[in-house]
Design a protein around this motif. Sequence first.
Motif, PDB file in Angstrom:
ATOM      1  N   UNK A 142       0.825  -1.198   0.000  1.00 26.32           N
ATOM      2  CA  UNK A 142       0.000   0.000   0.000  1.00 26.32           C
ATOM      3  C   UNK A 142       0.858   1.244   0.000  1.00 26.32           C
ATOM      4  N   UNK A 143       0.211   2.371  -0.125  1.00 25.96           N
ATOM      5  CA  UNK A 143       0.937   3.632  -0.105  1.00 25.96           C
ATOM      6  C   UNK A 143       1.370   4.067  -1.487  1.00 25.96           C
ATOM      7  N   UNK A 144       2.200   5.076  -1.492  1.00 27.11           N
ATOM      8  CA  UNK A 144       2.703   5.610  -2.747  1.00 27.11           C
ATOM      9  C   UNK A 144       4.212   5.400  -2.790  1.00 27.11           C
ATOM     10  N   UNK A 145       4.719   4.822  -3.844  1.00 26.27           N
ATOM     11  CA  UNK A 145       4.099   4.439  -5.102  1.00 26.27           C
ATOM     12  C   UNK A 145       3.337   3.122  -4.984  1.00 26.27           C
ATOM     13  N   UNK A 146       2.509   2.882  -5.974  1.00 25.87           N
ATOM     14  CA  UNK A 146       1.796   1.608  -6.069  1.00 25.87           C
ATOM     15  C   UNK A 146       2.802   0.543  -6.512  1.00 25.87           C
ATOM     16  N   UNK A 154      11.567 -19.748  -9.791  1.00 20.02           N
ATOM     17  CA  UNK A 154      12.813 -19.825 -10.559  1.00 20.02           C
ATOM     18  C   UNK A 154      13.824 -18.770 -10.158  1.00 20.02           C
ATOM     19  N   UNK A 155      13.730 -18.241  -8.951  1.00 23.76           N
ATOM     20  CA  UNK A 155      14.687 -17.272  -8.391  1.00 23.76           C
ATOM     21  C   UNK A 155      14.646 -15.897  -9.046  1.00 23.76           C
ATOM     22  N   UNK A 156      13.512 -15.508  -9.606  1.00 21.55           N
ATOM     23  CA  UNK A 156      13.391 -14.163 -10.132  1.00 21.55           C
ATOM     24  C   UNK A 156      12.025 -13.598  -9.752  1.00 21.55           C
ATOM     25  N   UNK A 157      11.829 -12.326 -10.088  1.00 18.40           N
ATOM     26  CA  UNK A 157      10.584 -11.651  -9.724  1.00 18.40           C
ATOM     27  C   UNK A 157      10.202 -10.649 -10.799  1.00 18.40           C
ATOM     28  N   UNK A 158       8.916 -10.297 -10.781  1.00 18.99           N
ATOM     29  CA  UNK A 158       8.381  -9.246 -11.634  1.00 18.99           C
ATOM     30  C   UNK A 158       7.851  -8.175 -10.684  1.00 18.99           C
ATOM     31  N   UNK A 159       8.406  -6.970 -10.794  1.00 23.74           N
ATOM     32  CA  UNK A 159       8.000  -5.870  -9.926  1.00 23.74           C
ATOM     33  C   UNK A 159       7.313  -4.819 -10.787  1.00 23.74           C
ATOM     34  N   UNK A 160       6.105  -4.416 -10.387  1.00 23.36           N
ATOM     35  CA  UNK A 160       5.353  -3.397 -11.114  1.00 23.36           C
ATOM     36  C   UNK A 160       5.234  -2.170 -10.215  1.00 23.36           C
ATOM     37  N   UNK A 161       5.755  -1.052 -10.711  1.00 25.97           N
ATOM     38  CA  UNK A 161       5.754   0.216  -9.970  1.00 25.97           C
ATOM     39  C   UNK A 161       4.925   1.215 -10.760  1.00 25.97           C
ATOM     40  N   UNK A 178      11.150   3.301  -1.867  1.00 26.52           N
ATOM     41  CA  UNK A 178      10.554   4.011  -0.743  1.00 26.52           C
ATOM     42  C   UNK A 178      11.525   4.918   0.001  1.00 26.52           C
ATOM     43  N   UNK A 179      12.817   4.802  -0.266  1.00 29.69           N
ATOM     44  CA  UNK A 179      13.779   5.673   0.411  1.00 29.69           C
ATOM     45  C   UNK A 179      14.170   6.883  -0.431  1.00 29.69           C
ATOM     46  N   UNK A 180      13.605   6.990  -1.633  1.00 32.65           N
ATOM     47  CA  UNK A 180      13.854   8.173  -2.451  1.00 32.65           C
ATOM     48  C   UNK A 180      14.993   8.053  -3.439  1.00 32.65           C
ATOM     49  N   UNK A 181      15.563   6.867  -3.615  1.00 34.02           N
ATOM     50  CA  UNK A 181      16.648   6.719  -4.589  1.00 34.02           C
ATOM     51  C   UNK A 181      16.141   6.628  -6.025  1.00 34.02           C
ATOM     52  N   UNK A 182      14.931   6.128  -6.211  1.00 32.17           N
ATOM     53  CA  UNK A 182      14.369   6.009  -7.561  1.00 32.17           C
ATOM     54  C   UNK A 182      14.089   7.402  -8.116  1.00 32.17           C
ATOM     55  N   UNK A 183      14.229   7.542  -9.425  1.00 34.72           N
ATOM     56  CA  UNK A 183      13.949   8.825 -10.058  1.00 34.72           C
ATOM     57  C   UNK A 183      13.483   8.622 -11.490  1.00 34.72           C
ATOM     58  N   UNK A 184      12.933   9.679 -12.066  1.00 31.78           N
ATOM     59  CA  UNK A 184      12.452   9.665 -13.448  1.00 31.78           C
ATOM     60  C   UNK A 184      13.297  10.643 -14.236  1.00 31.78           C
ATOM     61  N   UNK A 206       2.518   9.785 -13.433  1.00 32.23           N
ATOM     62  CA  UNK A 206       1.683   9.784 -12.233  1.00 32.23           C
ATOM     63  C   UNK A 206       2.214  10.867 -11.290  1.00 32.23           C
ATOM     64  N   UNK A 207       1.422  11.289 -10.305  1.00 33.92           N
ATOM     65  CA  UNK A 207       1.926  12.304  -9.363  1.00 33.92           C
ATOM     66  C   UNK A 207       3.212  11.873  -8.657  1.00 33.92           C
ATOM     67  N   UNK A 208       3.319  10.584  -8.285  1.00 32.78           N
ATOM     68  CA  UNK A 208       4.538  10.106  -7.625  1.00 32.78           C
ATOM     69  C   UNK A 208       5.732  10.250  -8.560  1.00 32.78           C
ATOM     70  N   UNK A 209       5.576   9.865  -9.834  1.00 35.79           N
ATOM     71  CA  UNK A 209       6.686   9.981 -10.781  1.00 35.79           C
ATOM     72  C   UNK A 209       7.032  11.422 -11.075  1.00 35.79           C
ATOM     73  N   UNK A 210       6.038  12.298 -11.098  1.00 32.83           N
ATOM     74  CA  UNK A 210       6.299  13.726 -11.359  1.00 32.83           C
ATOM     75  C   UNK A 210       7.184  14.324 -10.270  1.00 32.83           C
TER      76      UNK A 210
END
Length: 150
Positions: free
Chosen positions: A65-69, A77-84, A105-111, A142-146
Amino acid sequence: MAHPHLPSTEAAVVAIREIAQEFELEMTVTDDIGADQTSRRTSSGAFAVLDADGSLPHEAYVELGGSPSVTVQIFPEDDARIVVEGIAFEDVPRDAVPAFVRSLHSGLAHVKGRFFPPGWWLIVPLPGDETYKELVPGVSLTPWMSRLTR
């Protein structure tokens, strides 16, 4: 920097749960256990629970829950699919999933935007010079990406 080894799907879910508690996020987990239940086992026979090698595959689907979605689908098989925010990151190693979620969630991601070729990229850096980057389809963010635009 090598990520801590997560020997099972359940270990990855526990690591994500710890991050969710740290950032006070609501978390929902759906577990699919058995060859007849997991999404990538199209060739398993009816009522087949074990794989051909005798192992019991475990797949988990985690919604935060929360932002971002964020949703995380962890495969046996030791991998994952992450949707942000609707942007899918395929084939993320299971060991990197907790660091990926923490970076979001710690602010390292950016657009990052580009004029040529035009488009926006969602960039998620992880410790140890590992970076995941995906094209953001469409023209609006999205507002989070902006908020994360550089």
